[in-house]
Design a protein around this motif. Sequence first.
Motif, PDB file in Angstrom:
ATOM      1  N   ASP A 283       0.804  -1.231   0.000  1.00  0.00           N
ATOM      2  CA  ASP A 283       0.000   0.000   0.000  1.00  0.00           C
ATOM      3  C   ASP A 283       0.834   1.277   0.000  1.00  0.00           C
ATOM      4  N   LEU A 284       1.976   1.257  -0.672  1.00  0.00           N
ATOM      5  CA  LEU A 284       2.786   2.470  -0.743  1.00  0.00           C
ATOM      6  C   LEU A 284       2.127   3.539  -1.609  1.00  0.00           C
ATOM      7  N   GLY A 285       1.108   3.152  -2.362  1.00  0.00           N
ATOM      8  CA  GLY A 285       0.332   4.155  -3.093  1.00  0.00           C
ATOM      9  C   GLY A 285      -0.363   5.126  -2.150  1.00  0.00           C
ATOM     10  N   TYR A 286      -0.716   4.656  -0.949  1.00  0.00           N
ATOM     11  CA  TYR A 286      -1.301   5.532   0.055  1.00  0.00           C
ATOM     12  C   TYR A 286      -0.296   6.622   0.435  1.00  0.00           C
ATOM     13  N   TYR A 287       0.943   6.232   0.597  1.00  0.00           N
ATOM     14  CA  TYR A 287       1.974   7.189   1.001  1.00  0.00           C
ATOM     15  C   TYR A 287       2.152   8.277  -0.051  1.00  0.00           C
ATOM     16  N   LEU A 288       2.274   7.885  -1.325  1.00  0.00           N
ATOM     17  CA  LEU A 288       2.490   8.882  -2.361  1.00  0.00           C
ATOM     18  C   LEU A 288       1.268   9.782  -2.529  1.00  0.00           C
ATOM     19  N   GLY A 289       0.081   9.219  -2.397  1.00  0.00           N
ATOM     20  CA  GLY A 289      -1.121  10.056  -2.438  1.00  0.00           C
ATOM     21  C   GLY A 289      -1.155  11.033  -1.275  1.00  0.00           C
ATOM     22  N   PHE A 290      -0.720  10.575  -0.106  1.00  0.00           N
ATOM     23  CA  PHE A 290      -0.618  11.442   1.072  1.00  0.00           C
ATOM     24  C   PHE A 290       0.322  12.605   0.784  1.00  0.00           C
ATOM     25  N   LYS A 291       1.484  12.316   0.197  1.00  0.00           N
ATOM     26  CA  LYS A 291       2.473  13.364  -0.064  1.00  0.00           C
ATOM     27  C   LYS A 291       1.979  14.363  -1.100  1.00  0.00           C
ATOM     28  N   ILE A 292       1.220  13.879  -2.094  1.00  0.00           N
ATOM     29  CA  ILE A 292       0.650  14.790  -3.093  1.00  0.00           C
ATOM     30  C   ILE A 292      -0.348  15.733  -2.428  1.00  0.00           C
ATOM     31  N   ALA A 293      -1.241  15.177  -1.589  1.00  0.00           N
ATOM     32  CA  ALA A 293      -2.223  16.002  -0.887  1.00  0.00           C
ATOM     33  C   ALA A 293      -1.543  16.956   0.087  1.00  0.00           C
ATOM     34  N   GLU A 294      -0.520  16.479   0.773  1.00  0.00           N
ATOM     35  CA  GLU A 294       0.216  17.325   1.706  1.00  0.00           C
ATOM     36  C   GLU A 294       0.861  18.501   0.986  1.00  0.00           C
ATOM     37  N   SER A 295       1.454  18.226  -0.184  1.00  0.00           N
ATOM     38  CA  SER A 295       2.088  19.284  -0.964  1.00  0.00           C
ATOM     39  C   SER A 295       1.059  20.304  -1.436  1.00  0.00           C
ATOM     40  N   TYR A 296      -0.105  19.830  -1.856  1.00  0.00           N
ATOM     41  CA  TYR A 296      -1.181  20.728  -2.281  1.00  0.00           C
ATOM     42  C   TYR A 296      -1.583  21.650  -1.134  1.00  0.00           C
ATOM     43  N   TYR A 297      -1.738  21.062   0.031  1.00  0.00           N
ATOM     44  CA  TYR A 297      -2.150  21.818   1.222  1.00  0.00           C
ATOM     45  C   TYR A 297      -1.079  22.827   1.625  1.00  0.00           C
ATOM     46  N   ASN A 298       0.167  22.398   1.655  1.00  0.00           N
ATOM     47  CA  ASN A 298       1.238  23.271   2.132  1.00  0.00           C
ATOM     48  C   ASN A 298       1.514  24.437   1.195  1.00  0.00           C
ATOM     49  N   THR A 299       1.240  24.268  -0.096  1.00  0.00           N
ATOM     50  CA  THR A 299       1.488  25.350  -1.046  1.00  0.00           C
ATOM     51  C   THR A 299       0.274  26.266  -1.218  1.00  0.00           C
ATOM     52  N   SER A 300      -0.810  25.980  -0.520  1.00  0.00           N
ATOM     53  CA  SER A 300      -2.023  26.796  -0.606  1.00  0.00           C
ATOM     54  C   SER A 300      -2.035  27.845   0.501  1.00  0.00           C
ATOM     55  N   LYS A 301      -2.373  29.067   0.156  1.00  0.00           N
ATOM     56  CA  LYS A 301      -2.448  30.125   1.155  1.00  0.00           C
ATOM     57  C   LYS A 301      -3.691  29.991   2.024  1.00  0.00           C
ATOM     58  N   ASP A 302      -4.804  29.613   1.423  1.00  0.00           N
ATOM     59  CA  ASP A 302      -6.073  29.449   2.147  1.00  0.00           C
ATOM     60  C   ASP A 302      -6.231  27.968   2.496  1.00  0.00           C
ATOM     61  N   LYS A 303      -5.934  27.608   3.746  1.00  0.00           N
ATOM     62  CA  LYS A 303      -5.909  26.204   4.136  1.00  0.00           C
ATOM     63  C   LYS A 303      -7.304  25.576   4.115  1.00  0.00           C
ATOM     64  N   LYS A 304      -8.312  26.326   4.519  1.00  0.00           N
ATOM     65  CA  LYS A 304      -9.659  25.762   4.508  1.00  0.00           C
ATOM     66  C   LYS A 304     -10.115  25.505   3.074  1.00  0.00           C
TER      67      LYS A 304
END
Length: 327
Positions: A283-304
């Motif tokens: 299930d390492l696909g879960y990890y890479l999907g997590f990192k993609i979502a994390e990157s999206y969140y961290n690069t967004s100014k409006d977190k909500k």
Amino acid sequence: MILESITLRKGKITLLFSLFLLATSISCKEEKIKENHFEYNIITSDLDNFWMAFDALENSKDSVQTIQRMYIDKASPEFKKFLGLRDFTAEDYVGWIRSVPNFWKTVRPLTLAVKDKKNAIDGIYETMSKLYDGFRPPDICFAISPLQTGGTTEDRLILLGTEIVAVNPDAVDISNIHGFFKKVFENMTGDITALVAHELVHTHQPLGDNENSSLLSQAITEGSADFIGSLILGKLTLSQAIFEYGEEHEKELWAEFQADIKANKGFEETDWFYDYNSDRPADLGYYLGFKIAESYYNTSKDKKMAVKEILETQDEHSFLLKSNYGN
């Protein structure tokens, strides 16, 4: 279906967590919970039905009919959906009960202990409602599967195989469990809140609705559920083993994953999900999907707004591009 959690590294993401305690008595049957502006049902009556049927097997002349009559035929409306999705049979239950008796004996108190988690679950729902304005509280059905599935969702309903999600290998005898679930159980903690948070996110995702999901779509769907679940709980819902392996091998995993994406492979054609025969964590696909979502969140100014966009995305390729992950 990743069940364990570890503390997120300081500064990686903003974590939100608050628990709201209910001053209500705990019932072992269906209980309607109302907190401020939303309400939902927690169904645990199927747990009691199962264990009554289980006890009746001792003096039963027909084990299959006992399970059928005392458990399956008495299924709550919610558990009936579970049965329909997974095609569990009385024969399946009897086979597993007879083959691993010590497992059932030791897991029993843990399955019943989920009734004490209602306040924690309500806190999960309350936090999700603050993270996402479109929150729709799903019902939760705790039942017993014949050791086949930990959790799934059906529209606004979370269905949990409690004999799996409640397992703590330090308290449960898994010595006679082999194959897929033996590896799963060895890394579990018995913390059901991680799975509840993960599945709660799934009830709000349109991307995973397609049965023919691409590899990238599957990764983003599952990884986003773990990422937002981690925001809710203030700790990872992703497996510790998967997360630690992923952090150590991130670059080479991403290169391998990109090659499979470019080859237009479906997720079932690869070993990124549900492959428990490999030397590396499944299930390492879960990890890479997590990192993609994390990157999206961290690069967004409006977190909500970022949470809303992560939940509501329907275009996996556009989402990956906007996440800036791997660049």
